[in-house]
Design a protein around this motif. Structure first.
Motif, short mmCIF file in Angstrom:
data_model
loop_
_atom_site.label_atom_id
_atom_site.label_comp_id
_atom_site.label_asym_id
_atom_site.label_seq_id
_atom_site.Cartn_x
_atom_site.Cartn_y
_atom_site.Cartn_z
N THR A 9 23.57 -1.41 23.48
CA THR A 9 23.01 -2.29 22.45
C THR A 9 22.57 -3.61 23.06
OG1 THR A 9 25.20 -3.11 21.80
CG2 THR A 9 24.36 -1.20 20.61
N HIS A 19 15.34 -1.27 17.26
CA HIS A 19 16.36 -0.23 17.09
C HIS A 19 17.25 -0.61 15.92
CE1 HIS A 19 18.44 -3.29 19.45
NE2 HIS A 19 19.59 -2.80 19.01
N ARG A 20 17.97 0.38 15.44
CA ARG A 20 18.98 0.14 14.41
C ARG A 20 20.28 0.74 14.91
NH1 ARG A 20 17.06 2.17 8.79
NH2 ARG A 20 19.21 1.61 8.39
N HIS A 22 23.91 2.33 13.86
CA HIS A 22 24.61 2.98 12.75
C HIS A 22 26.04 3.29 13.20
CE1 HIS A 22 20.79 3.77 10.63
NE2 HIS A 22 20.30 3.93 11.84
N GLU A 139 19.43 4.22 16.58
CA GLU A 139 18.21 4.86 16.09
C GLU A 139 17.04 4.09 16.70
OE1 GLU A 139 15.80 5.70 11.92
OE2 GLU A 139 17.68 4.59 11.88
#
Length: 158
Positions: A9, A19-20, A22, A139
């Motif tokens: 990240t 990006h996401r 989760h 994601e």
């Protein structure tokens, strides 16, 4: 996302790649980390990818395939320009990537390994892969993942 950061990240943020993140509650009794992730996130499993480390002619390489499939070792070897591949020893994979099994991300690995992403990934606007910890997924667009990693795209899923 306090407490959720990983090398994966951090790298995505540093490079400004959309990006996401989760997260879900990982069940330690789960036998398939990938299927668990797909179910927990309500995503079709062919859109969720697992990261597998293999030994190709004595050098480590990474295959990224849908959680519903298996890594085709012959195809991975060919995509890497090698002759023979076998799954890497778990300890060796964890040491090289800096991640634990079930949470190995293709992004932000300790050693930069060659990466091959299954061609099925290009059929989606975004895909999911491990963010570097069990219960944490990224994601992102497959093209962004390919560019970031300098990855090859090939049919490597059996």
């Amino acid at each position: 996302m306090a407490g959720k950061g990983t090398p994966a990240t951090a790298l995505l943020s540093k490079r400004g790649i959309p990006h996401r993140i989760h997260s879900y509650d990982h069940d330690p009794r789960s036998e398939s980390y990938g299927i668990e992730a797909a179910e927990a996130l309500g995503q079709p499993p062919e859109r969720v990818f697992k990261t597998l480390v293999a030994d190709v002619d004595g050098k480590l390489a990474v295959g990224v395939v849908p959680v519903t499939g298996q890594l085709d070792l012959k195809s991975l070897a060919a995509a890497c320009g090698g002759k023979k591949a076998r799954m890497a020893d778990l300890t060796e994979a964890e040491r090289a990537t800096g991640y634990v099994a079930g949470g190995i991300s293709p992004v932000g690995q300790k050693k930069r390994l060659p990466v091959v992403i299954d061609s099925s990934a290009t059929g989606f606007d975004t895909i999911y892969c491990s963010a570097g910890r069990r219960g944490l997924e990224i994601e992102l667009a497959p093209d962004d993942l390919v560019r970031l990693l300098g990855a090859r795209v090939a049919a490597i899923s059996a």
